[in-house]
Scaffold this active site. Structure first.
Site, short mmCIF file in Angstrom:
data_model
loop_
_atom_site.label_atom_id
_atom_site.label_comp_id
_atom_site.label_asym_id
_atom_site.label_seq_id
_atom_site.Cartn_x
_atom_site.Cartn_y
_atom_site.Cartn_z
N ASP A 287 -6.21 0.88 1.09
CA ASP A 287 -6.09 1.05 2.35
C ASP A 287 -7.79 0.39 2.76
O ASP A 287 -8.35 0.09 2.39
CB ASP A 287 -6.10 2.30 2.43
CG ASP A 287 -7.05 2.95 2.68
OD1 ASP A 287 -8.13 2.72 2.20
OD2 ASP A 287 -6.66 4.66 3.37
N LYS B 293 0.73 -1.03 -0.43
CA LYS B 293 -0.23 0.14 0.21
C LYS B 293 0.76 1.15 0.08
O LYS B 293 1.01 2.25 -0.89
CB LYS B 293 -0.82 -0.21 1.48
CG LYS B 293 -1.89 0.90 1.09
CD LYS B 293 -2.64 1.04 2.33
CE LYS B 293 -1.97 1.93 4.08
NZ LYS B 293 -2.31 1.91 4.81
#
Ligand code: SF4
Length: 110
Positions: free
Chosen positions: A22, A4
């Site tokens: 996320d 991420k």
């Protein structure tokens, strides 16, 4: 560095198209019907197949922003949501506009 964060850096700092999964993006991708998965790698794969690559980074930021502001995990503000007409999950949260408006978070997010 996690995937991420790596995608965030690639998209934000270096202009390389990337999808940032996320917790907000994952939740909204499922609510939008873009994926049925909970695993971030599978979500990224499903969304990558749906959106043009040039849209990945901007879409990531917009979806995360919308998740922070409007489409919350527990009580999404459906009645005050700008994408409600296209959302298959409309009604997950309150649909009454006055009630929903009170749920919308304003201000900056970090
Ligand atoms: S309609 Fe509701 S569930 Fe759909 S994106 Fe808007 S706030 Fe989220």
């Amino acid at each position: 560095m996690g995937r991420k964060t790596a995608n965030l850096v690639l998209g934000g700092a270096f202009g390389k198209p990337s999808i940032v999964v996320d917790t907000h993006f994952a939740r909204l991708a499922r609510r939008f019907g873009w994926t049925a998965h909970t695993d971030p790698d599978k979500i990224e794969h499903d969304v990558a197949a749906l959106l043009p690559q040039r849209e990945w980074t901007a879409a990531s930021y917009r979806v995360i922003w919308h998740g922070r502001r409007v489409c919350h995990a527990r009580r999404p503000a459906c009645g005050a949501c700008g994408v409600a007409r296209w959302c298959p999950s409309f009604g997950t949260g309150p649909t009454d506009e006055a009630i929903a408006r009170k749920l919308v978070k304003t201000g900056s997010f970090s």
